[in-house]
Design a protein around this motif. Sequence first.
Motif, short mmCIF file in Angstrom:
data_model
loop_
_atom_site.label_atom_id
_atom_site.label_comp_id
_atom_site.label_asym_id
_atom_site.label_seq_id
_atom_site.Cartn_x
_atom_site.Cartn_y
_atom_site.Cartn_z
N VAL A 16 57.98 21.36 52.79
CA VAL A 16 58.15 22.56 51.97
C VAL A 16 57.94 23.78 52.85
N GLY A 17 58.95 24.64 52.93
CA GLY A 17 58.86 25.86 53.71
C GLY A 17 58.18 26.97 52.92
N SER A 18 57.32 27.70 53.61
CA SER A 18 56.64 28.86 53.04
C SER A 18 56.82 30.00 54.04
N ARG A 19 57.98 30.57 54.04
CA ARG A 19 58.42 31.43 55.15
C ARG A 19 57.68 32.76 55.27
N CYS A 31 55.31 28.96 57.61
CA CYS A 31 54.85 27.62 57.96
C CYS A 31 55.61 26.59 57.12
N VAL A 32 55.38 25.34 57.43
CA VAL A 32 55.96 24.23 56.70
C VAL A 32 54.83 23.29 56.31
N GLY A 62 60.14 28.39 58.84
CA GLY A 62 60.27 27.63 57.60
C GLY A 62 61.37 28.14 56.69
N SER A 63 62.18 29.08 57.20
CA SER A 63 63.29 29.60 56.39
C SER A 63 64.31 28.53 56.06
N VAL A 74 63.19 23.01 62.09
CA VAL A 74 62.74 24.14 61.28
C VAL A 74 63.39 25.40 61.79
N GLY A 75 63.99 26.15 60.86
CA GLY A 75 64.61 27.42 61.23
C GLY A 75 63.68 28.58 60.98
#
Length: 82
Positions: A16-19, A31-32, A62-63, A74-75
């Motif tokens: 889960v990404g939390s950009r 972060c991820v 994390g985008s 991870v981008g």
Amino acid sequence: DEFGYSLSLSKNFLFVGSRESDINGNKDEGCVYFFTLDQSTGLWLENKKIFSIVGSRTRRFGSSITHSGNYLAVGSGFGAVD
């Protein structure tokens, strides 16, 4: 934090990404979160929080997320230019 902005899911793994998470004082570093499925309870358990080793030079880690087997990509939405 934008937790859930990006997701990658397989049978037993969830990323889960939390950009826009703030990491070590770096605003919107991102972060991820890595979760695994507990087969006995059916609950997703957080295993690890992954963030860029570059620190403040990378933004919105994390985008985007994708994974296959043992690989995770991870981008990052923004990056610093020197």
